[in-house]
Design a protein around this motif. Structure first.
Motif, PDB file in Angstrom:
ATOM      1  N   VAL A 225      -8.108   0.036  -4.422  1.00  0.00           N
ATOM      2  CA  VAL A 225      -7.886  -1.264  -3.795  1.00  0.00           C
ATOM      3  C   VAL A 225      -8.012  -2.349  -4.845  1.00  0.00           C
ATOM      4  CG1 VAL A 225      -8.596  -2.835  -1.958  1.00  0.00           C
ATOM      5  CG2 VAL A 225      -8.964  -0.370  -1.696  1.00  0.00           C
TER       6      VAL A 225
ATOM      7  N   ALA B 201      -6.293  -1.578   3.039  1.00  0.00           N
ATOM      8  CA  ALA B 201      -7.238  -0.508   2.724  1.00  0.00           C
ATOM      9  C   ALA B 201      -7.909  -0.003   3.994  1.00  0.00           C
ATOM     10  CB  ALA B 201      -8.285  -1.010   1.731  1.00  0.00           C
TER      11      ALA B 201
ATOM     12  N   THR C 181      -2.876   3.566  -2.591  1.00  0.00           N
ATOM     13  CA  THR C 181      -3.191   2.230  -3.094  1.00  0.00           C
ATOM     14  C   THR C 181      -3.028   1.196  -1.992  1.00  0.00           C
ATOM     15  OG1 THR C 181      -0.915   1.840  -3.846  1.00  0.00           O
ATOM     16  CG2 THR C 181      -2.434   2.799  -5.445  1.00  0.00           C
ATOM     17  N   ALA C 182      -3.821   0.138  -2.125  1.00  0.00           N
ATOM     18  CA  ALA C 182      -3.715  -1.009  -1.215  1.00  0.00           C
ATOM     19  C   ALA C 182      -3.995  -2.270  -2.017  1.00  0.00           C
ATOM     20  CB  ALA C 182      -4.713  -0.878  -0.063  1.00  0.00           C
ATOM     21  N   ASN C 183      -3.214  -3.321  -1.762  1.00  0.00           N
ATOM     22  CA  ASN C 183      -3.416  -4.557  -2.507  1.00  0.00           C
ATOM     23  C   ASN C 183      -4.177  -5.612  -1.708  1.00  0.00           C
ATOM     24  OD1 ASN C 183      -1.477  -5.345  -0.724  1.00  0.00           O
ATOM     25  ND2 ASN C 183       0.067  -5.868  -2.252  1.00  0.00           N
ATOM     26  N   GLU C 184      -4.762  -5.193  -0.593  1.00  0.00           N
ATOM     27  CA  GLU C 184      -5.565  -6.098   0.223  1.00  0.00           C
ATOM     28  C   GLU C 184      -6.545  -5.275   1.059  1.00  0.00           C
ATOM     29  OE1 GLU C 184      -3.086  -8.056   3.083  1.00  0.00           O
ATOM     30  OE2 GLU C 184      -2.200  -6.193   3.736  1.00  0.00           O
ATOM     31  N   VAL C 185      -7.627  -5.917   1.464  1.00  0.00           N
ATOM     32  CA  VAL C 185      -8.648  -5.225   2.239  1.00  0.00           C
ATOM     33  C   VAL C 185      -8.088  -4.719   3.565  1.00  0.00           C
ATOM     34  CG1 VAL C 185     -10.842  -5.513   3.442  1.00  0.00           C
ATOM     35  CG2 VAL C 185     -10.581  -6.383   1.127  1.00  0.00           C
TER      36      VAL C 185
ATOM     37  N   MET D  52       0.845  -1.171   0.000  1.00  0.00           N
ATOM     38  CA  MET D  52       0.000   0.000   0.000  1.00  0.00           C
ATOM     39  C   MET D  52       0.886   1.228   0.000  1.00  0.00           C
ATOM     40  SD  MET D  52      -1.603   0.028   3.789  1.00  0.00           S
ATOM     41  CE  MET D  52      -0.543  -0.883   4.862  1.00  0.00           C
TER      42      MET D  52
ATOM     43  N   ILE E 166     -14.905  -3.460   3.251  1.00  0.00           N
ATOM     44  CA  ILE E 166     -14.739  -2.015   3.109  1.00  0.00           C
ATOM     45  C   ILE E 166     -16.057  -1.259   3.251  1.00  0.00           C
ATOM     46  CG2 ILE E 166     -14.075  -0.186   1.506  1.00  0.00           C
ATOM     47  CD1 ILE E 166     -11.905  -2.031   0.468  1.00  0.00           C
TER      48      ILE E 166
ATOM     49  N   THR F 247     -14.237  -7.396  -0.520  1.00  0.00           N
ATOM     50  CA  THR F 247     -14.256  -5.945  -0.664  1.00  0.00           C
ATOM     51  C   THR F 247     -15.551  -5.373  -0.110  1.00  0.00           C
ATOM     52  OG1 THR F 247     -12.853  -6.055  -2.604  1.00  0.00           O
ATOM     53  CG2 THR F 247     -14.111  -4.046  -2.301  1.00  0.00           C
TER      54      THR F 247
ATOM     55  N   THR G 176     -12.363   0.087  -6.321  1.00  0.00           N
ATOM     56  CA  THR G 176     -11.892  -1.272  -6.156  1.00  0.00           C
ATOM     57  C   THR G 176     -12.414  -2.142  -7.283  1.00  0.00           C
ATOM     58  OG1 THR G 176     -11.756  -3.165  -4.648  1.00  0.00           O
ATOM     59  CG2 THR G 176     -13.790  -1.894  -4.603  1.00  0.00           C
TER      60      THR G 176
END
Length: 102
Positions: free
Chosen positions: A16, A45, A38-42, A1, A72, A68, A60
């Motif tokens: 995401v 995020a 940015t985030a590559n996982e919940v 992230m 989220i 997600t 996302t």
């Protein structure tokens, strides 16, 4: 992230996706107008929402739609109800159950 762009005073957007290509493309397309996180996982995020939120929008992809939406959406509604959630999907024209398209 990450926060790879930091335009002073720009609206902040959280992207995401588990797909690094999606993250790179979204950042490349948005970074000249928005401050992009940015985030590559919940989990990442959710950390960004807690530490850096609120965001003007969260984008996302729906590759991991269940996590997600479940991970989220409640956080956005509970803590940042004014944040727009945008679900990106190259294959579907229908919104997930419980999500209203505007």
């Amino acid at each position: 992230m990450s926060d790879k762009s930091s335009l002073s005073g720009a609206a902040r957007v959280l992207v995401v996706s588990e797909d690094d290509k999606v993250l790179r493309l979204a950042e490349a397309e948005l970074c000249d107008r928005f401050s992009v996180f940015t985030a590559n996982e919940v989990a990442g995020a959710l950390r960004l929402l807690e530490e850096e939120g609120p965001f003007a929008a969260v984008l996302t992809d729906q590759a991991s739609r269940a996590t997600t939406i479940d991970g989220i959406l409640p956080e956005l509604v509970g803590r940042h109800p004014g944040t727009a959630l945008m679900l990106l999907d190259a294959t579907s024209t229908r919104a997930p159950h419980g999500v209203t398209v505007h």
